[in-house]
Motif scaffolding. Sequence first.
Motif, PDB file in Angstrom:
ATOM      1  N   LYS A 226     -69.262 -47.972  -8.623  1.00  0.00           N
ATOM      2  CA  LYS A 226     -69.162 -47.725  -9.882  1.00  0.00           C
ATOM      3  C   LYS A 226     -70.299 -46.809 -10.378  1.00  0.00           C
ATOM      4  O   LYS A 226     -70.038 -46.305 -11.894  1.00  0.00           O
ATOM      5  CB  LYS A 226     -69.122 -49.070 -10.876  1.00  0.00           C
ATOM      6  CG  LYS A 226     -67.846 -49.568 -10.474  1.00  0.00           C
ATOM      7  CD  LYS A 226     -67.902 -51.086 -11.390  1.00  0.00           C
ATOM      8  CE  LYS A 226     -66.759 -52.029 -10.909  1.00  0.00           C
ATOM      9  NZ  LYS A 226     -65.590 -51.719 -11.673  1.00  0.00           N
ATOM     10  N   HIS A 228     -72.589 -43.857 -11.616  1.00  0.00           N
ATOM     11  CA  HIS A 228     -71.968 -42.480 -11.712  1.00  0.00           C
ATOM     12  C   HIS A 228     -73.026 -41.871 -12.707  1.00  0.00           C
ATOM     13  O   HIS A 228     -73.183 -42.222 -13.883  1.00  0.00           O
ATOM     14  CB  HIS A 228     -70.458 -42.605 -12.267  1.00  0.00           C
ATOM     15  CG  HIS A 228     -69.912 -41.268 -12.804  1.00  0.00           C
ATOM     16  ND1 HIS A 228     -70.170 -40.137 -11.993  1.00  0.00           N
ATOM     17  CD2 HIS A 228     -69.330 -40.653 -13.866  1.00  0.00           C
ATOM     18  CE1 HIS A 228     -69.363 -39.136 -12.280  1.00  0.00           C
ATOM     19  NE2 HIS A 228     -69.375 -39.591 -13.637  1.00  0.00           N
ATOM     20  N   ARG A 230     -73.813 -37.517 -13.961  1.00  0.00           N
ATOM     21  CA  ARG A 230     -73.321 -35.909 -13.871  1.00  0.00           C
ATOM     22  C   ARG A 230     -74.424 -35.250 -14.832  1.00  0.00           C
ATOM     23  O   ARG A 230     -74.766 -35.240 -15.707  1.00  0.00           O
ATOM     24  CB  ARG A 230     -72.135 -35.785 -13.975  1.00  0.00           C
ATOM     25  CG  ARG A 230     -71.892 -34.766 -14.760  1.00  0.00           C
ATOM     26  CD  ARG A 230     -70.269 -34.191 -14.790  1.00  0.00           C
ATOM     27  NE  ARG A 230     -69.946 -32.998 -15.715  1.00  0.00           N
ATOM     28  CZ  ARG A 230     -69.109 -32.419 -15.745  1.00  0.00           C
ATOM     29  NH1 ARG A 230     -67.954 -32.681 -14.661  1.00  0.00           N
ATOM     30  NH2 ARG A 230     -68.774 -31.330 -16.289  1.00  0.00           N
ATOM     31  N   ARG A 246     -64.813 -41.128 -12.343  1.00  0.00           N
ATOM     32  CA  ARG A 246     -66.023 -40.846 -11.397  1.00  0.00           C
ATOM     33  C   ARG A 246     -65.530 -40.251 -10.197  1.00  0.00           C
ATOM     34  O   ARG A 246     -66.138 -39.486  -9.549  1.00  0.00           O
ATOM     35  CB  ARG A 246     -66.443 -42.426 -11.079  1.00  0.00           C
ATOM     36  CG  ARG A 246     -67.317 -42.561  -9.784  1.00  0.00           C
ATOM     37  CD  ARG A 246     -67.587 -43.927  -9.574  1.00  0.00           C
ATOM     38  NE  ARG A 246     -68.744 -43.877  -8.805  1.00  0.00           N
ATOM     39  CZ  ARG A 246     -68.545 -44.172  -7.237  1.00  0.00           C
ATOM     40  NH1 ARG A 246     -67.222 -44.344  -6.896  1.00  0.00           N
ATOM     41  NH2 ARG A 246     -69.332 -44.363  -6.423  1.00  0.00           N
ATOM     42  N   SER A 247     -64.161 -40.218  -9.837  1.00  0.00           N
ATOM     43  CA  SER A 247     -63.780 -39.760  -8.418  1.00  0.00           C
ATOM     44  C   SER A 247     -63.540 -38.300  -8.832  1.00  0.00           C
ATOM     45  O   SER A 247     -63.689 -37.532  -7.565  1.00  0.00           O
ATOM     46  CB  SER A 247     -62.053 -40.692  -8.486  1.00  0.00           C
ATOM     47  OG  SER A 247     -61.491 -39.966  -9.470  1.00  0.00           O
ATOM     48  N   ASP A 249     -65.776 -36.557 -10.267  1.00  0.00           N
ATOM     49  CA  ASP A 249     -67.040 -35.983 -10.831  1.00  0.00           C
ATOM     50  C   ASP A 249     -67.016 -35.783 -12.487  1.00  0.00           C
ATOM     51  O   ASP A 249     -67.712 -34.657 -12.706  1.00  0.00           O
ATOM     52  CB  ASP A 249     -67.708 -34.882 -10.048  1.00  0.00           C
ATOM     53  CG  ASP A 249     -69.089 -34.748 -10.153  1.00  0.00           C
ATOM     54  OD1 ASP A 249     -69.825 -35.598 -10.517  1.00  0.00           O
ATOM     55  OD2 ASP A 249     -69.688 -33.617  -9.661  1.00  0.00           O
TER      56      ASP A 249
END
Length: 340
Positions: A226, A228, A230, A246-247, A249
């Motif tokens: 989980k 994450h 950026r 999250r998948s 980005d």
Amino acid sequence: MGPMLDAATRKPIWRHNILDADGICSPGERVENKQVLVNKSMPTVTQTPLEGSTQPALHLHLSFYKGSTDSYIEKVMISSNAEDAFLIKILLRQTRRPEIGDKFSSRHGQKGVCGLIVPQEDMPFCDTGICPDIIMNPHGYPSRMTVGKLIELLAGKAGVLDGRFHYGTAFGGSKVKDVCEDLIRYGYNYQGKDYVTSGITGEPLEAYIYFGPVYYQKLKHMVLDKMHARARGPRAVLTRQPTEGRSRDGGLRLGEMERDCLIGYGASMLLLERLMISSDAFEVDVCGQCGLLGYSGWCHYCKSSCHVSSLRIPYACKLLFQELQSMNIIPRLKLSRYNE
């Protein structure tokens, strides 16, 4: 397609290290981040084939492994239907030890995440030398009213001493009074509490601690899956705002309630940065006379450039204006100078 070979050594390149001759990863191999699992290529579909070419050009559709820690390939399943459409499923395996942020639960819905992992020598211990595996905050009991867990601990402790099973629900089975008498018979406190010594100071704790065996299970929600963050990254095509999740980005959303808090503090420049500059800032030309959006310093409605000003607005705002114009609703911007 099989793995791509290095020109000098004639060995598979690092990204194709785990592939078999059929281009699919082989079971038992260790796979690292950005290594290819399935080396798939598809013909590039074109309406008009290129002149002089007998076979269509191939376009690579690689399946990569994405993960911060290495995995092992447990199983590979290949199946197909009557139309020869193939399906490849790969089962990956990892060995993980519990860490801070992993989720655990007893059998009574008392779920929670691990908040601290303490070295063995700092753990408290009872007078028989037993250290607890999990220490739970007692504030989780009153509002949730999970009486079954309290009975499970008490009956489990008596059952271990007696070598038999107890029926531990709040609705019947072993009576708490009988279980308490079993504990007294073996020299324990009738309430299931123990005298516990601190592993850090070596002094006894101020209160007696409710202490005994409870069945706990590790849940599939782990912090490694989980986590994450950026900085810059992909954006959605339509709104030019950062993607979601999250998948993909995605960005971290500053929602309506967070916005309300910042308004309450009066942090206007922070709001501007989060909601426009870091998201979808866009330079537009606006005509001060008619209030419509221009293009390259020129207003197409007034057919002049003398009143055109350049300003930054969110791209979603510019998109809204254009969509309203397409429905024959004309939004006009009124501009005024800073010193007026």
